[in-house]
Design an enzyme around this catalytic site. Structure first.
Site, PDB file in Angstrom:
ATOM      1  N   THR A   1      21.640  23.552   0.872  1.00 54.43           N
ATOM      2  CA  THR A   1      21.308  22.789  -0.127  1.00 54.43           C
ATOM      3  C   THR A   1      21.280  23.282  -1.382  1.00 54.43           C
ATOM      4  OG1 THR A   1      19.863  21.787   1.657  1.00 54.43           O
ATOM      5  CG2 THR A   1      19.820  20.908  -0.222  1.00 54.43           C
TER       6      THR A   1
ATOM      7  N   HIS B   1      18.943  29.060  10.625  1.00 54.10           N
ATOM      8  CA  HIS B   1      19.644  29.944  10.891  1.00 54.10           C
ATOM      9  C   HIS B   1      19.651  30.652  12.181  1.00 54.10           C
ATOM     10  CE1 HIS B   1      21.213  29.340   6.856  1.00 54.10           C
ATOM     11  NE2 HIS B   1      20.205  29.247   6.437  1.00 54.10           N
TER      12      HIS B   1
ATOM     13  N   HIS C   1      16.991  21.289   9.777  1.00 53.47           N
ATOM     14  CA  HIS C   1      17.891  20.377   8.941  1.00 53.47           C
ATOM     15  C   HIS C   1      19.051  19.807  10.113  1.00 53.47           C
ATOM     16  CE1 HIS C   1      20.526  19.602   5.088  1.00 53.47           C
ATOM     17  NE2 HIS C   1      20.459  18.677   5.930  1.00 53.47           N
TER      18      HIS C   1
ATOM     19  N   GLU D   1      14.447  17.521   8.235  1.00 50.65           N
ATOM     20  CA  GLU D   1      15.221  17.606   6.947  1.00 50.65           C
ATOM     21  C   GLU D   1      16.442  16.597   7.337  1.00 50.65           C
ATOM     22  OE1 GLU D   1      16.874  20.598   4.483  1.00 50.65           O
ATOM     23  OE2 GLU D   1      14.660  21.742   4.716  1.00 50.65           O
TER      24      GLU D   1
ATOM     25  N   ARG E   1      22.212  18.332   9.669  1.00 50.29           N
ATOM     26  CA  ARG E   1      23.319  18.032   9.062  1.00 50.29           C
ATOM     27  C   ARG E   1      24.230  17.326   9.501  1.00 50.29           C
ATOM     28  NH1 ARG E   1      23.300  21.989   4.442  1.00 50.29           N
ATOM     29  NH2 ARG E   1      25.114  20.999   3.807  1.00 50.29           N
TER      30      ARG E   1
ATOM     31  N   GLU F   1       9.235  17.621  -2.365  1.00 53.17           N
ATOM     32  CA  GLU F   1       9.488  19.091  -2.270  1.00 53.17           C
ATOM     33  C   GLU F   1      10.215  19.483  -3.359  1.00 53.17           C
ATOM     34  OE1 GLU F   1      10.973  20.376   1.369  1.00 53.17           O
ATOM     35  OE2 GLU F   1      11.707  22.170   0.447  1.00 53.17           O
TER      36      GLU F   1
ATOM     37  N   ASN G   1      11.512  27.350   8.484  1.00 47.74           N
ATOM     38  CA  ASN G   1      13.115  26.340   8.774  1.00 47.74           C
ATOM     39  C   ASN G   1      13.878  27.596   9.759  1.00 47.74           C
ATOM     40  OD1 ASN G   1      15.689  26.092   8.542  1.00 47.74           O
ATOM     41  ND2 ASN G   1      15.298  24.874   6.901  1.00 47.74           N
TER      42      ASN G   1
HETATM   43  N1  PXP Z   1      13.644  23.297   1.805  1.00 45.40           N
HETATM   44  C1  PXP Z   1      14.883  22.617   1.932  1.00 45.40           C
HETATM   45  C2  PXP Z   1      14.687  21.113   1.386  1.00 45.40           C
HETATM   46  C3  PXP Z   1      15.976  23.044   2.389  1.00 45.40           C
HETATM   47  O1  PXP Z   1      17.340  22.356   2.213  1.00 45.40           O
HETATM   48  C4  PXP Z   1      15.970  24.590   2.467  1.00 45.40           C
HETATM   49  C5  PXP Z   1      17.297  25.293   3.184  1.00 45.40           C
HETATM   50  O2  PXP Z   1      17.454  24.584   4.443  1.00 45.40           O
HETATM   51  C6  PXP Z   1      14.640  25.096   2.550  1.00 45.40           C
HETATM   52  C7  PXP Z   1      13.561  24.481   1.957  1.00 45.40           C
HETATM   53  C8  PXP Z   1      14.287  26.417   3.068  1.00 45.40           C
HETATM   54  O3  PXP Z   1      15.381  27.540   2.310  1.00 45.40           O
HETATM   55  P1  PXP Z   1      15.368  28.924   2.561  1.00 45.40           P
HETATM   56  O4  PXP Z   1      16.082  28.927   3.768  1.00 45.40           O
HETATM   57  O5  PXP Z   1      16.080  29.549   1.405  1.00 45.40           O
HETATM   58  O6  PXP Z   1      13.946  29.421   2.615  1.00 45.40           O
END
Ligand code: PXP
Length: 244
Positions: free
Chosen positions: A101, A10, A43, A70, A45, A152, A7
């Protein structure tokens, strides 16, 4: 074998904090692919706090591994998802005040709306639709009823445990949920808060996990693993050509 999706939200958070063009989440996503990631997650948003619409279009163009979009159930975001046609759409709950989330989607309370959204996404050509779900049998049963292909499992509570006993309880809950989802013919993914410390116990205890989605831990670690070269390159520039 479990596949790894990274992901890159960030990276966009950091770029947006300086209102800059870099770091570019698409460039980092391509580096993740080259490093062996099986796919990329973002994601979009409703408040567009990290990934922007233009990033989505560029990710769709450039990413050749699996792309996981997402999104919440908001119809304008679902419109974009239908248009982009990612390999996978993962439906998550969204609250504007949350930092990230905070839990699974309520498949029981939103059964009709989710079913309609899953149908829309499938009809638009999105091959697979996942629901982000807490490890709870009633929620999993409702998820199966919506026509979603995948769940998930939300691992955030496991990531937040403090004691050994809490860790064991949380892993048992996740393992039971994974088995139950498998019996319901749902493919099992997992994510949220998984990191370099908690992953091993997760892997050893939770069966049937086809894919994990990990963001924050990897992006944060890349600062540490990348800082040496970054400083060396700047030191070279600052010292100038005569320093050798
Ligand atoms: N899965 C989902 C559905 C999420 O919303 C997120 C965070 O955006 C992640 C996985 C990944 O989480 P992390 O950034 O804590 O690894």
């Amino acid at each position: 074998m479990t596949t790894l999706l990274i992901n890159i939200d960030h990276v966009a958070t950091l770029r947006n904090a300086r209102r800059e063009r870099f770091p570019d989440p698409v460039v980092i996503a391509l580096a993740c692919e080259r490093a062996g990631a099986d796919g990329i997650v973002f994601h979009l948003r409703e408040d567009r706090r990290h990934i922007k619409d233009a990033d989505v279009r560029r990710l769709k163009q450039k990413i050749h591994s699996k792309l996981d979009f997402e999104c919440s159930l908001a119809s304008d975001v679902i419109d974009i998802c239908c248009d982009v046609k990612p390999d996978l759409a993962t439906l998550v709950p969204e609250r504007r005040e949350e930092i990230t989330t905070e839990g699974g989607i309520d498949a029981i309370g939103n059964r009709k709306r989710i079913t309609h959204t899953v149908d829309r996404l499938h009809a638009a050509g999105v091959k697979k639709v996942a629901l982000f779900i807490d490890p709870n049998q009633d929620q999993l049963r409702a998820a199966a009823d919506t026509g979603a292909d995948i769940i998930e499992l939300h691992t955030g509570d496991y990531a937040n445990v403090v004691t050994e006993m809490e860790s064991i309880q949380s892993l048992n809950l996740l393992a039971d949920a994974a088995r139950f989802a498998h019996e319901l013919n749902l493919v099992v993914h997992a994510g949220h808060g998984l990191d370099y410390d908690n992953y091993e116990a997760f892997r050893a205890n939770v069966p049937f996990v086809a894919e994990v989605s990990i963001g924050f831990a990897v992006i944060a670690r890349s600062l540490l693993t990348g800082i040496t070269v970054a400083v060396q390159e700047m030191k070279f520039l600052v010292s100038g050509p005569d320093s050798e």
